[in-house]
Each structure stands twice: as structure tokens, then as C-alpha cells.
Design a protein around this motif. Structure first.
Motif, PDB file in Angstrom:
ATOM      1  N   ARG A 197      -8.290   6.605 -11.392  1.00  0.00           N
ATOM      2  CA  ARG A 197      -8.472   7.493 -10.241  1.00  0.00           C
ATOM      3  C   ARG A 197      -7.262   8.424 -10.107  1.00  0.00           C
ATOM      4  N   GLU A 198      -6.060   7.887 -10.302  1.00  0.00           N
ATOM      5  CA  GLU A 198      -4.850   8.725 -10.240  1.00  0.00           C
ATOM      6  C   GLU A 198      -4.901   9.819 -11.293  1.00  0.00           C
ATOM      7  N   ARG A 199      -5.296   9.434 -12.502  1.00  0.00           N
ATOM      8  CA  ARG A 199      -5.370  10.435 -13.561  1.00  0.00           C
ATOM      9  C   ARG A 199      -6.416  11.489 -13.224  1.00  0.00           C
ATOM     10  N   ALA A 217      -5.145  13.975 -10.675  1.00  0.00           N
ATOM     11  CA  ALA A 217      -4.205  14.941 -11.258  1.00  0.00           C
ATOM     12  C   ALA A 217      -4.957  16.009 -12.051  1.00  0.00           C
ATOM     13  N   ARG A 275       3.717  14.010  -7.669  1.00  0.00           N
ATOM     14  CA  ARG A 275       2.475  14.697  -7.327  1.00  0.00           C
ATOM     15  C   ARG A 275       1.294  13.733  -7.492  1.00  0.00           C
ATOM     16  N   GLU A 276       1.299  12.939  -8.551  1.00  0.00           N
ATOM     17  CA  GLU A 276       0.228  11.957  -8.758  1.00  0.00           C
ATOM     18  C   GLU A 276       0.186  10.958  -7.612  1.00  0.00           C
ATOM     19  N   LEU A 293      -1.203  12.642  -4.507  1.00  0.00           N
ATOM     20  CA  LEU A 293      -2.653  12.837  -4.568  1.00  0.00           C
ATOM     21  C   LEU A 293      -3.390  11.539  -4.251  1.00  0.00           C
ATOM     22  N   ALA A 294      -2.855  10.413  -4.765  1.00  0.00           N
ATOM     23  CA  ALA A 294      -3.492   9.123  -4.492  1.00  0.00           C
ATOM     24  C   ALA A 294      -3.406   8.780  -3.005  1.00  0.00           C
TER      25      ALA A 294
END
Lengths: 201, 201
Positions: free
Chosen positions: A115-117, A120, B115-116, B119-120
Motif C-alpha cells: 500500500r505504501e508503494r 508513492a 513522503r512515503e 502518504l500512509a
């Protein structure tokens, strides 16, 4: 053994997706993916840098399709209409490849590392979409907001398609954009409310 | 040595932020952060699990403020108006703490690992906001889309505030929500276009 590189790549993706669904992403090793695909582990690493990227191979195609669709949308379309065109095209890529893209989205949704990937990648694609809108002459400020809003609707539609596959992704996408219009149409003007002191929590 | 735990925590955050700006996130070690804060490295790990989390300490406050604001917004407000109330309150937390929050957002924007993580966190907060809207009676489907769209506008406004600090975050937020109305108001109906075959790329 698969004969061509492209065939090995496709088999590795299929094997990874199966194993992630059966045992979970964290419990699966690259050696196991390679074994199920009928190749050795070195071949895995010739195609993918790690076991996350094996599920994100389609990003370049998706990016290219989005950029092209934004650039080629008819003149005079409003920004969100341009994006609906573009996301419809992107959606057809997902829909044409449904036997892979549906379980893929399910696995990503329940695996924090994936999900993190994905988040991004989505952020990077959103920036690219905003640039493509600017290249069409959409004003700087609106381009970024339109791209982020349009992406939110696209993401929402893709999720709804996973949960309710009886409707096409295109239908979910149209509904999400219509819902967005409805939501926004009922909003009060924000700046006027701020100036009069209304709307403050 | 700082005397209280809360004071050590605050100094560690300040030290981390300074070092990330001076040398970059990747080049900074937890030992260096501890040294600048005047504590030992064990104290760092008593407060934070890793050097990313040191910049995300405010998430719990932000989440609590958002949940409360959504729950307490006046009856009868439309979903995006409820969210504007909530994001105004969240924005005031950022604005009141500007000497920290502005450089923090700048460091995050240029550091992929941060940033990752951001976003999470944003995805998790967006889901919480959607749940809070559902608890107010906003229909299931609209709640998720409204939360994602509202978050897009909030994120956009925060970014604009970093780039143009001459206006308040509240002013940027009002403008982003008004821009969202403008963008959506000029859209064509999506489902009607799909049915007539129009709007396809």
C-alpha cells in the motif's frame, strides 16, 4: 522453463500474485516466486529489483496512457472532463487485464508495504497528470487540485469496482465523477463564509 | 540536559528537523539527533521508534481534532462543508505551530522516505474522516469520496501555504475548496456522456 524473457516476466508476476494471496506478502520469498514460475532466483532479479516491484510493472503503461489521453482530449474540455477521459482510458487497461488486476488490487489493499508503494506511485502519477494539464493550458493552481481530485475519484472508483464487480470499472468511474459533481454542487462558498465568520468550527 | 520527558521530546523533534534541513534526512543518524538535543540515544528510542516517526508526532492530535470537528459540525451541513470546518480546525493546529510545521512540510516534500510515511498517514486519516462522516449519516459511497476529495483540497492548500506564506493557511484552504466547486461546476454529467458514447478518449 519459459523460453522468452517476456514470458518469464509474466510468469513471475502471476506466481508472485498467487503466492501473496495464498501465504501473504511478508511470508513469500523471491526464491519461492522463482520456483513457482519455473525460473531461478537470478532471473527474478534480472526482471525486478524487489518483491514489491513485481506487482507494479504496469505503471509505465498506465503513465503513458494517462499522459497521451490528457494531451489528446478534445480542445475546450474542462479539466475534470479531460481527466475523466484519461481515467477511462487507464481504466480500460485495468479492465482488459482483470484476471490479474483485480486480485492485485486486493492484495495491495491488505498489505501495508504494498500500500505504501502504491501510494508513492499514485502521488508520482498525480504530479505527472497535473503537468500534462498545465501543458494543455490549465492554470497552475487549478491543475494540481484537479489532478489530485480526479485521482481521488479514480482511486475511489477502482476500489468500488473491486467491492462490486457486477458493474464495469467505467460505470463506477462515471458514478464517482457524478458523485463528485453532486458533492461540490451542494457546497457553500468557502471564502464568503470565512469572511463573514461563518463555517468556523 | 532537559529535565522533563516532554521537554526532551520537544528538543529531539527540533534537533531532528534542524539536522534534516542542514544535512538531509538520509545523512542524519539518531545519535546525532540525540547529541544535538542534549540527551543520549537511548532517550531517543524511548520516545520514537525510528527517525521517520520523530516528524509525525502530531498525528494523534490532528486525528483527534479532525474527528471532533466532523462530529461537532452543525446539523444539516453538506459533507464537503463539514470537511471544510474540520480542515480549518486542523489547519489552525499547523498554523499555530508554524515555526515547526512549515520547515517540517518542506523536509517531507523533498525526502522520499518521509513522503512515503506521510502518504500512509494521510491515507489512514482519510479513512478515519470517512468513518466520521458515515457516523453523521453521510451515505457509505459518498463518505469515502468526500473524504478523499476533501483531503486532496487540504493537502493542496497546505502545499500552497508552504509555497506562498503571505496568505494564511485558512485563506489557502478556502480558496482550494472554492476552486474545487468551480472545477466541479464546469464538469459535464459523466454517466449521460458515457451512455451516449461521448467523452470516450
Amino acid at each position: 522453463m519459459p523460453r522468452s524473457g517476456a514470458e518469464a516476466r509474466r510468469r513471475l508476476q502471476q506466481a508472485a500474485l498467487e503466492l501473496y494471496r495464498e501465504h501473504g506478502f511478508d511470508q513469500t520469498t523471491t526464491a519461492e516466486i522463482a520456483a513457482r514460475a519455473g525460473v531461478n532466483e537470478r532471473t527474478f532479479f534480472r526482471h525486478f529489483p524487489d518483491k514489491r516491484e513485481v506487482l507494479f510493472d504496469g505503471e509505465a503503461d498506465l503513465r503513458a496512457a494517462l499522459m497521451e489521453a490528457v494531451a489528446e482530449a478534445p480542445d475546450g474540455l474542462q479539466p475534470l472532463d479531460v481527466l475523466l477521459c484519461a481515467f477511462r482510458r487507464a481504466g480500460r487497461i485495468l479492465e482488459d487485464n482483470r484476471p490479474f488486476s483485480e486480485p492485485r488490487l486486493q492484495v495491495i489493499a491488505k498489505t501495508p508495504a504494498l500500500r505504501e508503494r502504491e501510494l508513492a506511485k499514485a502521488a508520482s502519477l498525480t504530479e505527472a497528470v497535473a503537468d500534462a494539464l498545465r501543458a494543455r493550458g490549465v492554470p497552475e493552481r487549478l491543475a494540481g487540485l484537479a489532478a489530485q481530485t480526479g485521482w481521488a475519484a479514480f482511486h475511489h472508483a477502482a476500489q468500488a469496482w473491486i467491492d462490486d464487480p457486477s458493474r464495469s470499472l467505467e460505470a463506477h468511474l462515471s458514478r464517482a465523477f457524478d458523485d463528485l459533481r453532486t458533492l461540490s454542487a451542494t457546497m457553500s462558498p468557502a471564502q464568503a463564509a470565512a469572511e463573514s465568520g461563518g463555517g468556523r468550527a
